[in-house]
Write a protein that holds these residues in place. Structure first.
Motif, short mmCIF file in Angstrom:
data_model
loop_
_atom_site.label_atom_id
_atom_site.label_comp_id
_atom_site.label_asym_id
_atom_site.label_seq_id
_atom_site.Cartn_x
_atom_site.Cartn_y
_atom_site.Cartn_z
N ALA A 68 140.00 43.15 91.37
CA ALA A 68 138.78 42.97 91.10
C ALA A 68 138.33 41.75 89.88
CB ALA A 68 138.06 44.49 90.35
N HIS A 69 137.28 41.36 90.05
CA HIS A 69 136.69 40.17 89.14
C HIS A 69 135.88 40.72 88.37
CE1 HIS A 69 138.15 38.21 93.21
NE2 HIS A 69 138.54 37.50 92.57
N GLY A 70 135.04 41.74 88.56
CA GLY A 70 134.23 42.10 87.55
C GLY A 70 134.04 43.75 87.64
N ALA A 71 133.75 44.44 86.74
CA ALA A 71 133.46 45.80 86.82
C ALA A 71 131.96 45.97 86.05
CB ALA A 71 134.26 46.74 85.77
N ILE A 72 131.31 46.89 86.75
CA ILE A 72 130.20 47.70 86.26
C ILE A 72 130.25 49.03 86.01
CG2 ILE A 72 127.50 48.09 87.03
CD1 ILE A 72 127.71 45.77 88.63
N LEU A 73 130.09 49.46 84.90
CA LEU A 73 130.40 50.88 84.36
C LEU A 73 128.79 51.43 84.24
CD1 LEU A 73 133.15 50.10 81.84
CD2 LEU A 73 133.39 50.57 84.38
N VAL A 74 128.56 52.57 84.82
CA VAL A 74 127.27 53.09 84.76
C VAL A 74 127.31 54.46 84.00
CG1 VAL A 74 125.33 53.63 86.06
CG2 VAL A 74 126.71 51.89 86.84
N TYR A 75 126.31 54.71 83.09
CA TYR A 75 125.98 56.16 82.55
C TYR A 75 124.55 56.31 82.78
CZ TYR A 75 123.82 54.08 78.40
OH TYR A 75 123.23 53.39 77.54
N ASP A 76 124.00 57.70 82.62
CA ASP A 76 122.77 58.22 82.59
C ASP A 76 122.32 58.48 81.40
OD1 ASP A 76 120.50 59.78 83.10
OD2 ASP A 76 121.46 61.14 84.30
N ILE A 77 121.17 57.70 80.92
CA ILE A 77 120.60 57.96 79.93
C ILE A 77 120.13 59.06 79.32
CG2 ILE A 77 119.85 55.45 79.45
CD1 ILE A 77 116.79 56.62 79.78
N THR A 78 120.02 60.18 80.49
CA THR A 78 119.67 61.45 80.22
C THR A 78 120.76 62.25 80.02
OG1 THR A 78 119.65 62.09 82.51
CG2 THR A 78 117.38 61.03 81.63
#
Ligand code: G3D
Ligand code: MG
Length: 343
Positions: free
Chosen positions: A254-264
């Motif tokens: 992988a060249h990049g990573a997107i890490l996601v969370y939920d603001i709620t």
């Protein structure tokens, strides 16, 4: 080398007094409790349809985070009541690895068909137990090779698991030739909106059906950055933290990573540090961006914006709040990543 995707093979034989019992298993390290559970589950199947189910099917074993691909079949024996006996052959796998077993069901079906004939022949010729044990061992090796080749083929095809909506064809650059390919992985807790974010970015449509991620989905999207075309191959990784070893196989390259969370969802934000660690353990230097999703749900917010900024400083990563639902900042998020990739 084993694929690591097959937990075991269990061949069960119906005992007229106690029901199906495991007869031969591989590997020998499978616990008795587990192999008994596999055998029992095939009994449920038999009872439910009131006849021997001849097709290959999947049965969940949630208490073991596992599933089985199982086929029931009968061999003939004049000494038995009904002159036949029910048996089953089960392949045990982790539920997180569902995708490969689901996608290539037909290939497994063909193999099981053949194994059933072989096993019946052994039973009908009253083969000794060691011979059947040897056969199960051989079946394990054959299936493991199959799984390995399917996985390799799948990994080699960037569009192998893309969404089948034709959208990506339109997104594929035709007029410009200069472009670089980037593999981007998208990780985070379950239900934070990883799949929705990708769909929003690639389809411009908010998908309302919730499909809990069981494997990996790939989708492609080209964007223009700094006058150059950049092709993103976005990998939607299953969010179940317990299957980290399986997940990490997909990080490679992988060249990049997107890490996601939920603001709620405060827990999903607290787990971001763990996700950063997880990704960096495999891919030390790659750009990472952290996205706080669902910022359309302001009234349910649990994570203040300032906390995200603070985290960004602490971990030296770029951050952004987005909404996969309204589309706010979604394009911006991918541009931000493209900037860091220096494409
Ligand atoms: P995942 O891929 O991270 O597991 P999904 O998450 O994309 O499947 O989304 C999980 C749920 O959150 C879905 O709800 C989805 O519609 C919702 N969701 C995703 N992004 C947003 C957003 O930006 N705003 C709002 N309001 N909801 C969002 P359901 O109800 O379908 O389970
Ligand atoms: Mg998902």
């Amino acid at each position: 080398m084993a694929s690591g995707l097959i937990r075991g093979i269990v061949y069960s034989v119906f005992d007229q007094k106690i029901g199906p019992v495991p007869y031969a298993c591989f590997p020998p390290t499978l616990s008795e409790e587990l192999t008994n559970r596999v055998a029992e589950s095939t009994d449920e199947l038999k009872v439910r349809i009131d006849k021997v189910m001849k097709q290959l099917c999947q049965i969940p074993l949630p208490q073991y985070n596992s599933r089985i691909l199982v086929k029931m079949f009968e061999y003939n024996d004049v000494n038995l009541r009904g002159h036949s006996n029910a048996t089953s052959l089960a392949l045990l796998f982790n539920e997180a690895d569902d995708l490969i077993f689901y996608r290539y069901f037909k290939d497994f079906e063909e193999m099981f068909e053949k194994f059933a004939i072989d096993l019946n022949e052994l039973q009908e010729n009253h083969a000794r137990k060691e011979k059947i044990v040897g056969k199960i061992n051989e079946i394990y090796i054959t299936l493991d090779k199959l799984v390995e080749s399917l996985r390799d083929a799948e990994m080699a095809r960037p569009d192998g698991m893309a969404f089948p909506d034709g959208e990506q064809e339109q997104n594929r650059p035709v007029s410009k030739t200069v472009f670089s390919k980037h593999k981007i992985i998208v990780c985070g807790d379950p239900a934070v909106g990883k799949t929705s974010t990708i769909l929003q970015y690639t389809n411009k449509a908010f998908k309302r059906t919730y499909l809990p991620t069981v494997g990996v989905n790939l989708t492609e999207k080209a964007l223009e950055h700094d006058g150059k075309l950049v092709n993103f191959i976005i990998w939607d990784i299953a969010g179940h933290a317990k299957f980290s070893s399986f997940r990490k196989q997909f990080y490679a390259g992988a060249h990049g990573a997107i890490l996601v969370y939920d603001i709620t969802d405060l827990a999903s934000f607290r787990n971001i540090k763990g996700w950063v660690k997880d990704v960096k353990s495999v891919l030390a230097g790659i750009p990472v961006i952290v996205l706080g999703n669902k910022n359309d749900l302001e009234s349910e917010r649990k994570v203040p914006f300032a906390d995200l900024e603070q985290l960004g400083k602490e971990l030296s990563v770029k951050t952004l709040e987005i909404s996969a639902k309204t589309g706010e900042n979604v394009i911006r998020a991918f541009e931000l990543l493209a900037e860091q990739l220096g494409s």
